[in-house]
Design a protein around this motif. Structure first.
Motif, PDB file in Angstrom:
ATOM      1  N   GLN A 331      -8.987   1.040   2.715  1.00  0.00           N
ATOM      2  CA  GLN A 331     -10.145   0.434   3.377  1.00  0.00           C
ATOM      3  C   GLN A 331     -10.837  -0.576   2.457  1.00  0.00           C
ATOM      4  OE1 GLN A 331     -14.337   1.479   5.699  1.00  0.00           O
ATOM      5  NE2 GLN A 331     -13.082   3.145   4.952  1.00  0.00           N
ATOM      6  N   LEU A 332     -10.866  -0.285   1.163  1.00  0.00           N
ATOM      7  CA  LEU A 332     -11.442  -1.257   0.239  1.00  0.00           C
ATOM      8  C   LEU A 332     -10.639  -2.559   0.249  1.00  0.00           C
ATOM      9  CD1 LEU A 332     -12.428   0.868  -2.893  1.00  0.00           C
ATOM     10  CD2 LEU A 332     -13.960  -0.265  -1.270  1.00  0.00           C
ATOM     11  N   CYS A 333      -9.300  -2.412   0.229  1.00  0.00           N
ATOM     12  CA  CYS A 333      -8.438  -3.597   0.241  1.00  0.00           C
ATOM     13  C   CYS A 333      -8.605  -4.392   1.527  1.00  0.00           C
ATOM     14  CB  CYS A 333      -6.970  -3.182   0.103  1.00  0.00           C
ATOM     15  SG  CYS A 333      -6.495  -2.644  -1.549  1.00  0.00           S
ATOM     16  N   TRP A 336     -12.738  -4.936   3.380  1.00  0.00           N
ATOM     17  CA  TRP A 336     -13.904  -5.301   2.578  1.00  0.00           C
ATOM     18  C   TRP A 336     -13.581  -6.207   1.395  1.00  0.00           C
ATOM     19  CZ3 TRP A 336     -16.714  -4.361   6.305  1.00  0.00           C
ATOM     20  CH2 TRP A 336     -16.632  -3.184   7.040  1.00  0.00           C
ATOM     21  N   LEU A 337     -12.424  -6.060   0.761  1.00  0.00           N
ATOM     22  CA  LEU A 337     -12.075  -6.907  -0.381  1.00  0.00           C
ATOM     23  C   LEU A 337     -10.894  -7.820  -0.075  1.00  0.00           C
ATOM     24  CD1 LEU A 337     -12.400  -4.369  -3.359  1.00  0.00           C
ATOM     25  CD2 LEU A 337     -13.993  -6.197  -2.721  1.00  0.00           C
ATOM     26  N   TYR A 338     -10.634  -8.035   1.213  1.00  0.00           N
ATOM     27  CA  TYR A 338      -9.441  -8.811   1.558  1.00  0.00           C
ATOM     28  C   TYR A 338      -9.538 -10.257   1.065  1.00  0.00           C
ATOM     29  CZ  TYR A 338      -5.263 -10.163   4.106  1.00  0.00           C
ATOM     30  OH  TYR A 338      -4.004 -10.603   4.422  1.00  0.00           O
ATOM     31  N   GLY A 339     -10.724 -10.824   1.102  1.00  0.00           N
ATOM     32  CA  GLY A 339     -10.899 -12.178   0.579  1.00  0.00           C
ATOM     33  C   GLY A 339     -10.565 -12.249  -0.897  1.00  0.00           C
ATOM     34  N   GLU A 340     -10.945 -11.208  -1.653  1.00  0.00           N
ATOM     35  CA  GLU A 340     -10.634 -11.162  -3.081  1.00  0.00           C
ATOM     36  C   GLU A 340      -9.142 -10.933  -3.324  1.00  0.00           C
ATOM     37  OE1 GLU A 340     -14.944 -10.430  -2.657  1.00  0.00           O
ATOM     38  OE2 GLU A 340     -13.138  -9.816  -1.596  1.00  0.00           O
ATOM     39  N   VAL A 341      -8.486 -10.192  -2.408  1.00  0.00           N
ATOM     40  CA  VAL A 341      -7.033 -10.001  -2.528  1.00  0.00           C
ATOM     41  C   VAL A 341      -6.312 -11.318  -2.280  1.00  0.00           C
ATOM     42  CG1 VAL A 341      -5.018  -8.889  -1.489  1.00  0.00           C
ATOM     43  CG2 VAL A 341      -7.091  -7.550  -1.927  1.00  0.00           C
ATOM     44  N   VAL A 342      -6.693 -12.001  -1.196  1.00  0.00           N
ATOM     45  CA  VAL A 342      -6.062 -13.283  -0.870  1.00  0.00           C
ATOM     46  C   VAL A 342      -6.340 -14.313  -1.965  1.00  0.00           C
ATOM     47  CG1 VAL A 342      -6.067 -15.224   0.754  1.00  0.00           C
ATOM     48  CG2 VAL A 342      -6.106 -12.874   1.611  1.00  0.00           C
ATOM     49  N   GLY A 343      -7.531 -14.265  -2.532  1.00  0.00           N
ATOM     50  CA  GLY A 343      -7.885 -15.188  -3.603  1.00  0.00           C
ATOM     51  C   GLY A 343      -7.334 -14.791  -4.955  1.00  0.00           C
ATOM     52  N   ILE A 347     -10.928  -8.189  -9.105  1.00  0.00           N
ATOM     53  CA  ILE A 347     -11.310  -6.945  -8.432  1.00  0.00           C
ATOM     54  C   ILE A 347     -10.376  -6.644  -7.271  1.00  0.00           C
ATOM     55  CG2 ILE A 347     -13.008  -8.138  -6.992  1.00  0.00           C
ATOM     56  CD1 ILE A 347     -13.151  -4.500  -8.288  1.00  0.00           C
ATOM     57  N   GLY A 348      -9.983  -7.689  -6.528  1.00  0.00           N
ATOM     58  CA  GLY A 348      -9.056  -7.488  -5.416  1.00  0.00           C
ATOM     59  C   GLY A 348      -7.699  -7.010  -5.896  1.00  0.00           C
ATOM     60  N   LEU A 349      -7.189  -7.647  -6.940  1.00  0.00           N
ATOM     61  CA  LEU A 349      -5.872  -7.260  -7.461  1.00  0.00           C
ATOM     62  C   LEU A 349      -5.913  -5.864  -8.080  1.00  0.00           C
ATOM     63  CD1 LEU A 349      -4.413 -10.508  -9.063  1.00  0.00           C
ATOM     64  CD2 LEU A 349      -4.146  -9.604  -6.740  1.00  0.00           C
ATOM     65  N   LEU A 350      -7.026  -5.517  -8.714  1.00  0.00           N
ATOM     66  CA  LEU A 350      -7.129  -4.191  -9.328  1.00  0.00           C
ATOM     67  C   LEU A 350      -7.076  -3.096  -8.268  1.00  0.00           C
ATOM     68  CD1 LEU A 350      -7.591  -2.364 -11.750  1.00  0.00           C
ATOM     69  CD2 LEU A 350     -10.061  -2.713 -11.458  1.00  0.00           C
ATOM     70  N   VAL A 351      -7.874  -3.242  -7.205  1.00  0.00           N
ATOM     71  CA  VAL A 351      -7.883  -2.228  -6.155  1.00  0.00           C
ATOM     72  C   VAL A 351      -6.533  -2.177  -5.444  1.00  0.00           C
ATOM     73  CG1 VAL A 351      -8.959  -1.522  -3.979  1.00  0.00           C
ATOM     74  CG2 VAL A 351     -10.374  -2.401  -5.840  1.00  0.00           C
TER      75      VAL A 351
END
Length: 381
Positions: A331-333, A336-343, A347-351
């Motif tokens: 759920q975090l990925c 809520w943190l999908y923009g950080e994953v795509v970017g 923090i996105g890559l860590l989670v």
């Protein structure tokens, strides 16, 4: 109290799907109505052209479109809630069902909005009905549920394989699986599907390496570029190495799944407890599907709910704990943190990395427990 909790959880995840809160309902709001509109124009995916899903996925989509494509999102939530309610009722009727029922609700809350926003939301209660049938020794009903689930979103097919390996009545399991498959395929062919009825099997091999896939994790940390695929509607890594990994991922998935099934066969031949073998085998097979998959969609975590209930049934709390963590990280990925994953932000890559590592841990744990299950001691006479 349990039914109040059931309604509260469904209300929560429905609210989290509001467009002002998250975009997790995107498929239901955009893609499914688009498929319905195309069908109304005479172009039915899965019949007239290839489709990413098995053909029975049309049933919940069509049922949700009875009031028109515009009303589909709201009707979809009703359909999902009704199916979940039926499976929940089946759980509570079984003597060992209370703890699994609480576990299911907790995992749904941890997964968040995605848990009701995909075709996997339909296969979840179908698979849980199969789990209850397994506990009750109704192997034909369990095989029916798992086969219908597989013709809706593939993954419950590994639960059917686990039943075939572990449970008695293998001929019944085979017959039910073959019978349902024959009816589905003949009906699809009669509707003019042709080879498109099996197109979901080849569609997977045409995909690139999705950014959330376990296999994609090292590429992120190496700074590999990514782009959006307008056909698959996903973000994918765009390097030759990533394409090479995606090309071999599906064959590797098949091989690993068969190897895990072989561990189940060996466990049964050793004379281990069949409930324990079935729970760990189902967990290992679902985890293998995720770990070796070129796709890493967040809804894959929904697949873990049925194995989690089987693990609760044998009190294998270490496996349940890993699944709990995986659902929360998922759920975090997303969303809520999908923009950080795509970017590809830290923090996105860590989670995402922690979540993907958790899948690997779950696969290793389930395979290890399956191998180490003790023989059952025959009662003294």
């Amino acid at each position: 109290m349990l039914w109040a909790a059931f309604m509260a959880v469904h209300g929560l995840v429905a609210a989290l799907n509001h467009p002002e809160v998250s975009t997790a309902f995107g498929d239901v709001r955009g893609v499914y109505p688009w498929w319905v509109w195309r069908a109304e124009q005479g172009d039915v995916v899965g019949i007239d052209e290839p489709w990413v899903y098995p053909i029975l996925a049309w049933l919940p989509i069509a049922a949700s479109a009875v009031a028109g494509a515009a009303a589909l999102p709201g009707t979809w939530l009703v359909v999902v809630t009704v199916l979940d309610g039926i499976a929940f009722w089946l759980l509570l009727r079984h003597p060992r069902g209370v703890a699994p029922a609480w576990t299911w609700l907790a995992l749904m809350a941890l997964l968040g909005p995605i848990v009701v926003g995909r075709i996997d939301s339909i296969t979840m209660p179908i698979a849980i009905a199969g789990v209850v049938a397994t506990w009750s020794g109704r192997h034909a009903l369990a095989a029916l549920a798992f086969t219908v689930g597989a013709w809706t979103k593939i993954w419950p097919g590994v639960l059917w394989i686990a039943q075939l390996v572990v449970r008695p009545g293998r001929l019944v399991t085979l017959a039910v699986g073959a019978g349902v498959t024959a009816v589905v395929m003949l009906t699809a062919l009669a509707l003019g599907s042709g080879g498109n009825v099996l197109s979901f099997l080849t569609w997977q091999g045409e995909r690139g390496l999705q950014i959330e896939a376990v296999l994609a994790t090292p590429f992120h940390w190496a700074g590999a570029p990514l782009g959006y695929d307008d056909v698959q509607l996903t973000y994918e890594l765009q390097t030759e190495a990533a394409d090479a990994v995606a090309a071999v991922a599906t064959p590797v998935l098949v091989v690993v799944t068969l190897l895990v099934a072989a561990l189940g066969v060996l466990a049964v031949r050793r004379g281990v407890d069949r409930d324990a073998a079935g729970a760990w085998l189902a967990t290992a097979m679902v985890a293998a599907l995720i770990v070796t998959n070129p796709v890493g969609s967040p809804q894959f975590a929904i697949w873990l709910i049925a194995p989690a209930l089987l693990l609760v049934g044998i009190r294998a709390w270490e496996g349940v704990a890993v699944i709990v963590v995986l659902c929360g990280l998922t759920q975090l990925c997303y969303p809520w943190l999908y923009g950080e994953v795509v970017g590809q932000e830290a923090i996105g890559l860590l989670v995402l990395t922690l979540r993907n590592a958790g899948y690997v841990v779950l696969l290793a744990l389930a395979a290890w427990r399956l191998v180490r299950l003790p023989r059952q001691v025959a009662p003294a006479r």
